[in-house]
Design an enzyme around this catalytic site. Structure first.
Site, short mmCIF file in Angstrom:
data_model
loop_
_atom_site.label_atom_id
_atom_site.label_comp_id
_atom_site.label_asym_id
_atom_site.label_seq_id
_atom_site.Cartn_x
_atom_site.Cartn_y
_atom_site.Cartn_z
N GLN A 223 36.57 8.95 4.66
CA GLN A 223 36.18 9.97 3.68
C GLN A 223 37.26 11.05 3.57
O GLN A 223 37.16 11.92 2.70
CB GLN A 223 34.85 10.64 4.11
CG GLN A 223 33.69 9.67 4.18
CD GLN A 223 32.39 10.30 4.66
OE1 GLN A 223 31.64 9.65 5.40
NE2 GLN A 223 32.08 11.53 4.27
N ARG A 370 24.70 13.24 5.92
CA ARG A 370 24.20 13.99 4.76
C ARG A 370 23.72 15.38 5.13
O ARG A 370 22.55 15.71 4.98
CB ARG A 370 23.11 13.19 4.08
CG ARG A 370 23.36 13.17 2.59
CD ARG A 370 22.54 12.20 1.85
NE ARG A 370 22.93 12.28 0.44
CZ ARG A 370 22.47 11.48 -0.48
NH1 ARG A 370 21.62 10.54 -0.19
NH2 ARG A 370 22.85 11.61 -1.72
N CYS A 371 24.65 16.14 5.61
CA CYS A 371 24.33 17.48 6.09
C CYS A 371 25.63 18.26 6.03
O CYS A 371 26.66 17.72 6.30
CB CYS A 371 23.97 17.42 7.55
SG CYS A 371 25.29 16.64 8.47
N GLU A 741 23.88 16.59 -0.71
CA GLU A 741 23.06 16.43 0.49
C GLU A 741 21.71 17.12 0.42
O GLU A 741 20.87 16.93 1.30
CB GLU A 741 23.83 16.99 1.70
CG GLU A 741 25.13 16.26 1.97
CD GLU A 741 26.14 17.14 2.66
OE1 GLU A 741 26.43 18.23 2.12
OE2 GLU A 741 26.62 16.77 3.72
N1 MCN Z 1 27.63 16.89 -9.31
C1 MCN Z 1 27.33 17.32 -10.59
N2 MCN Z 1 26.94 18.61 -10.78
C2 MCN Z 1 26.84 19.49 -9.75
C3 MCN Z 1 27.12 19.04 -8.43
C4 MCN Z 1 27.54 17.73 -8.26
O1 MCN Z 1 27.38 16.52 -11.51
N3 MCN Z 1 26.48 20.74 -9.95
C5 MCN Z 1 28.09 15.52 -9.06
C6 MCN Z 1 29.51 15.51 -8.50
O2 MCN Z 1 30.49 15.66 -9.44
C7 MCN Z 1 29.53 14.22 -7.72
C8 MCN Z 1 28.11 14.16 -7.14
O3 MCN Z 1 27.30 14.94 -8.03
O4 MCN Z 1 29.80 13.15 -8.56
C9 MCN Z 1 28.03 14.76 -5.71
O5 MCN Z 1 28.77 15.95 -5.72
P1 MCN Z 1 28.89 16.99 -4.51
O6 MCN Z 1 27.61 17.70 -4.34
O7 MCN Z 1 30.10 17.79 -4.79
O8 MCN Z 1 29.10 16.11 -3.21
P2 MCN Z 1 30.40 15.29 -2.79
O9 MCN Z 1 30.96 14.63 -3.97
O10 MCN Z 1 31.29 16.13 -1.95
O11 MCN Z 1 29.76 14.15 -1.93
C10 MCN Z 1 29.50 14.32 -0.57
C11 MCN Z 1 28.04 14.19 -0.26
C12 MCN Z 1 27.85 13.96 1.20
S1 MCN Z 1 28.57 15.07 2.24
C13 MCN Z 1 27.18 12.89 1.67
S2 MCN Z 1 26.97 12.78 3.35
C14 MCN Z 1 26.68 11.88 0.79
C15 MCN Z 1 26.43 12.39 -0.59
O12 MCN Z 1 27.48 13.13 -1.05
N4 MCN Z 1 27.18 10.62 0.90
C16 MCN Z 1 26.97 9.74 -0.15
N5 MCN Z 1 25.94 11.49 -1.46
C17 MCN Z 1 26.31 10.18 -1.35
N6 MCN Z 1 26.06 9.30 -2.34
C18 MCN Z 1 26.51 8.03 -2.24
N7 MCN Z 1 26.25 7.18 -3.25
N8 MCN Z 1 27.19 7.60 -1.14
C19 MCN Z 1 27.43 8.41 -0.10
O13 MCN Z 1 28.12 7.99 0.94
CU1 CUM Z 2 27.28 15.65 7.26
S1 CUM Z 2 27.49 13.91 6.24
MO1 CUM Z 2 28.49 14.29 4.55
O1 CUM Z 2 28.92 15.79 5.03
O2 CUM Z 2 29.74 13.34 4.65
#
Ligand code: MCN
Ligand code: CUM
Length: 796
Positions: A223, A370-371, A741
């Site tokens: 990641q 997921r935290c 998350e």
């Molecule tokens: N998004 C959006 N509008 C927002 C916030 C987010 O459209 N206001 C969209 C983003 O652009 C992105 C998705 O939603 O396409 C998730 O965005 P974000 O909240 O920024 O999270 P990350 O992209 O950083 O993803 C990480 C997060 C984590 S830490 C874990 S753990 C987890 C999760 O995402 N692992 C996943 N969701 C997951 N979903 C899938 N399918 N697979 C994982 O491994």
């Molecule tokens: Cu704590 S799980 Mo996600 O933050 O990749």
């Protein structure tokens, strides 16, 4: 007269664009690590320890070496000659790559075989003879600190016990004083059990060292590719520019693919030694038994309350079981992650948290799944405590929360543990949720049903999550500051490529980053390709976890697009033969203020950047932005669940679930909903069925999908999602907050609170997750709490 584009039509902000990556995923055309085959590639398998704690008396690999097709057998002893038997962890500890002195958990890596194919490698692993001398085993913090407990980490010079840290935050004296003023003190102790992210794709790597070019290329399921490159450069002492980490498609990460695992290191060393590509793909049991788990934390707390419901103070203690090595991936400053984000949504004057971390004979890990760094535990404890406190005061669950919420007008708000929250409409979210679930009617129905012996319950959980580490002032990993980046190149025909330092694992970045560019520049989203995960091409970034991508890398995408727009404006002025001040912008087009009909499109500007730029202007239309966020983003959510519990069997069914998420501006509403549904499903699994536990000998119970259950569509309840509350993030360039998350963080308490509510009046205060039927039945039948994850006896 406006000629502005319809943003939704071009796939900009707010468009529920179908995920472009799904085109290849659903056709089976993804390119995962295991899909990659390089010429001359060999295969690696890992021999794992069957015992949880034992001294290694001898390792005899001679029979393995003799098997035809075997190229290399790696043992700890051989690793030690290259100073690679141990590696540093992301939390300033060390972790064994291959065991030398002792094995410290079941499934620990003891040796590796590299062979022509994985079957030969596996057979050869079985031919390695290891003589163990079993040692007493520790499977929980209580045993870890008991008199006479064996010291697990006797490899460390100054380690005389099993304590990793004693850490505290908050105001102990002030909290003490507030408790002295309390009318009522509510108490709760609970265990958040060990759980595992369990992505469908396990971990793996293909290391390819080329002696001729001195270049090391590693395809791997990470990641955070740039962090891995830095780690390889520092640990293996290889020159950083000669290391290329490529993270191909990832079949789910969920935090499991953040840490550095021994398999990666061994495949790299093997490739360097053999000068051939070496592939390692973990099997499911290997993944469940040895890679980063989550939680396994005992939380104990008290709340000081005034009779009218005002919360005066909170005190929390926790014991965290980190397994055999302290390998948490989390900001270095915080020993127990962001556990102190607890109660951030409530207006509480003072609080104190004391945390102790201990070693045990279990796989290392601790934060991932997921935290945002233990926020899941924080929110779970918070909402279970809120329920207990409301019950103790005889107050309504919803009312008690509402009266203690931070009010809309009180932002920015400093939480009792020092975080600064900046926006939210907490009461409004609660109101939407209560209306959707039919709160008053349900309470009536519940009372009616009670009379007929039916147990109905309603659980409320709220969560606010600190997402988007950094800012770089407070957040770093091993000294590397937490910021992120984006690079945008607009080609001459107005098509573009954007790259970021994040790495999507299923979240949909290939879709959403294009939407941000589209919003900022008016380039149709389909004209923007997104690329991530290759350290030779992507700008430096800290990777994707803690839902930091949108808050940080996504912000960088907006910022770099604005840099491009600024240059395009100069090009537009040149093309329109007016001064820059006379040029106005509307989506996709610059025009002359005094003559709106005279305009040029962004695509025309792009062409001019390569064919008709003004004298003295640097050609081209590309740029990079590094973004260091001023603060975390603070999404908020309310989850409300109703259940019916069968008193005869302890089985409980979800009647309805309502989710109200406020993650600020939604880039892609459909993707956001997918994230929420996924999180609620995982939350349901944790609350209802998932359990990685250990027997007294340290045998892992839950190392396969017969014991560790993943919910399917069959048992997963339906969800009703609400998106009407939108509080834009005040400092994010497009007002977005993280969402990835939230539902997994806030969800578990909603389910558990619902079951506990169904049991109200029975005197049962707590059942620890998972709320398996036998545990619920035991609580109902014997009217007692069912707590903890006791060692399962192996003869049971
Ligand atoms: N998004 C959006 N509008 C927002 C916030 C987010 O459209 N206001 C969209 C983003 O652009 C992105 C998705 O939603 O396409 C998730 O965005 P974000 O909240 O920024 O999270 P990350 O992209 O950083 O993803 C990480 C997060 C984590 S830490 C874990 S753990 C987890 C999760 O995402 N692992 C996943 N969701 C997951 N979903 C899938 N399918 N697979 C994982 O491994
Ligand atoms: Cu704590 S799980 Mo996600 O933050 O990749």
């Amino acid at each position: 007269m406006s000629q502005a584009l319809d943003e939704i039509k071009i796939g900009g902000l707010g468009a529920s664009r179908k995920r472009v990556e799904d085109n290849r995923f659903i056709r089976g055309r993804g390119n995962y690590t295991d899909d990659i085959a390089l010429p001359g590639m060999l295969h690696m398998e890992i021999l794992r320890s069957p015992l949880a704690h034992a001294r290694i008396k001898s390792i005899d690999a001679s029979r393995a070496w003799d098997i035809p097709g075997v190229h290399l057998v790696l043992t700890g002893e051989m690793m030690a000659t290259r100073n690679l038997a141990w590696m540093p962890t992301l939390s300033y500890d060390t972790q064994a790559v291959l065991a030398t002195d002792k094995v410290r958990f079941q499934g620990q890596e003891v040796a590796c075989v590299i062979a022509d194919d994985p079957y030969i490698a596996k057979d050869a692993c079985e031919a390695i003879e290891v003589e163990y001398e079993p040692l007493p085993v520790i499977v929980n913090p209580e045993q870890a600190v008991a008199e006479g407990a064996p010291v697990i980490r006797d490899d460390k010079d100054n380690q005389r016990d099993n304590v990793i840290y004693d850490w505290e935050v908050g105001d102990a004296a002030g909290t003490e004083r507030a408790f002295a003023q309390a009318d009522v003190i509510s108490k709760l102790r609970l265990h958040y059990p060990r759980s595992h992210p369990s992505p469908i794709e396990c971990c793996g790597s293909i290391a390819d060292f080329n002696r001729a070019t001195s270049k090391l290329t590693v395809y791997m399921t990470t990641q955070a590719p740039h962090i891995i490159r830095a780690a390889v450069a520092l640990v293996a002492e290889l020159p950083e520019h000669m290391i290329r980490i490529i993270s191909p498609d990832i079949g789910g990460g969920f935090g499991n693919k953040v840490p550095v695992y021994p398999g990666y290191v061994c495949s790299i060393l093997a490739s360097i030694l053999l000068e051939r590509p070496v592939k390692w793909i973990e099997d499911k049991t290997g993944n469940l038994i040895s890679t980063g788990f989550a939680r396994d934390i005992y939380l104990d707390g008290e709340m000081a309350l005034r009779q009218d419901g005002k919360i005066l103070a909170v005190r929390m203690r926790c014991d965290a079981d980190h397994g055999a090595f302290f390998s948490d991936a989390q900001p270095s400053k915080f020993k127990i992650g962001l556990l102190h984000s607890a109660f951030a949504a409530y207006d509480i004057p003072v609080a104190h948290l004391a945390a102790r971390g201990t070693y045990s004979n279990k796989a290392p890990g601790g934060v991932a799944y997921r935290c945002s760094f233990r926020v899941t535990e924080a929110m779970f404890f918070q909402e279970r405590m809120m329920q207990a406190a409301a019950d103790d005061l005889g107050l309504d669950q919803a009312e008690f929360r509402r009266m203690n919420f931070v009010k809309d007008a009180d932002f920015p708000h400093r939480t009792p543990f020092g975080f600064l929250t900046d926006s939210g409409q907490y009461a409004k979210c609660l109101d939407v949720g209560l209306k959707a679930i039919g709160y008053e009617d349900f309470r009536r129905e519940q009372a009616e049903a009670r009379k007929r012996g039916r147990l109905l319950g309603l659980g409320i959980s709220t969560m606010t999550e600190p997402l988007g580490a950094g800012n770089s002032r407070e957040y770093d990993i091993l000294g590397i500051k937490m910021f992120d980046s984006a690079e945008l190149k607009v080609h001459m025909t107005g098509k573009a490529i954007v790259r970021t330092g994040a790495r999507t694992q299923g979240q949909g970045h290939e879709t959403t980053w294009a939407q941000i560019v589209s919003h900022e520049l008016g380039i149709p989203a389909e004209d923007v390709v997104v690329e991530e995960g290759d350290t030779d091409t992507a700008p430096f970034g800290m990777g994707t976890y803690a839902s930091r991508s949108t808050p940080v890398a996504g912000a960088a995408v907006a910022m770099v697009a604005r840099k491009i727009r600024a240059k395009a404006r100069r090009l537009a002025a040149h093309l329109l033969e007016v001064s820059e001040e006379d040029v106005e912008w509307e989506l996709g087009r610059f025009y002359v203020r005094s003559a709106p009909d005279r305009g040029v499109t962004i695509q025309e500007c792009a062409m001019a950047a390569y064919s008709n730029m003004p004298d003295g202007m640097e050609p081209g239309l590309e740029n990079t932005a590094y973004y260091d966020p001023p603060n975390l983003t603070w999404p908020f959510a309310v989850y409300i669940v109703t259940v019916e519990v069968d008193p005869e069997t302890g089985v409980w069914d979800v009647l309805k679930l309502v989710a109200v998420d406020d993650c600020g501006v939604r880039i892609n509403p459909m993707i956001v909903e997918g994230q929420i549904m996924g999180g609620l499903t995982e939350a349901y699994a944790m609350a209802n069925m998932q359990f990685i536990t250990f027997d007294a000998e340290g045998n892992c119970v839950g190392s396969n999908y017969m014991d560790y259950l993943l919910p399917t569509a069959w048992e997963t309840p339906g969800f009703e999602l609400h998106s009407e509350v939108v509080t834009p993030c005040p400092h994010h360039p497009i007002g977005a907050k993280g969402i990835g998350e939230c539902a997994a963080v806030g969800g578990p308490a909603a389910y558990v609170n619902a079951v506990m509510d169904a049991l109200s009046g029975t005197g049962v205060r707590n059942i620890d997750m998972p709320l398996l039927p036998d545990r619920v039945w035991e609580a109902i039948t014997y009217r007692r709490d069912v707590s903890g994850a006791p060692p399962v006896r192996s003869d049971d």
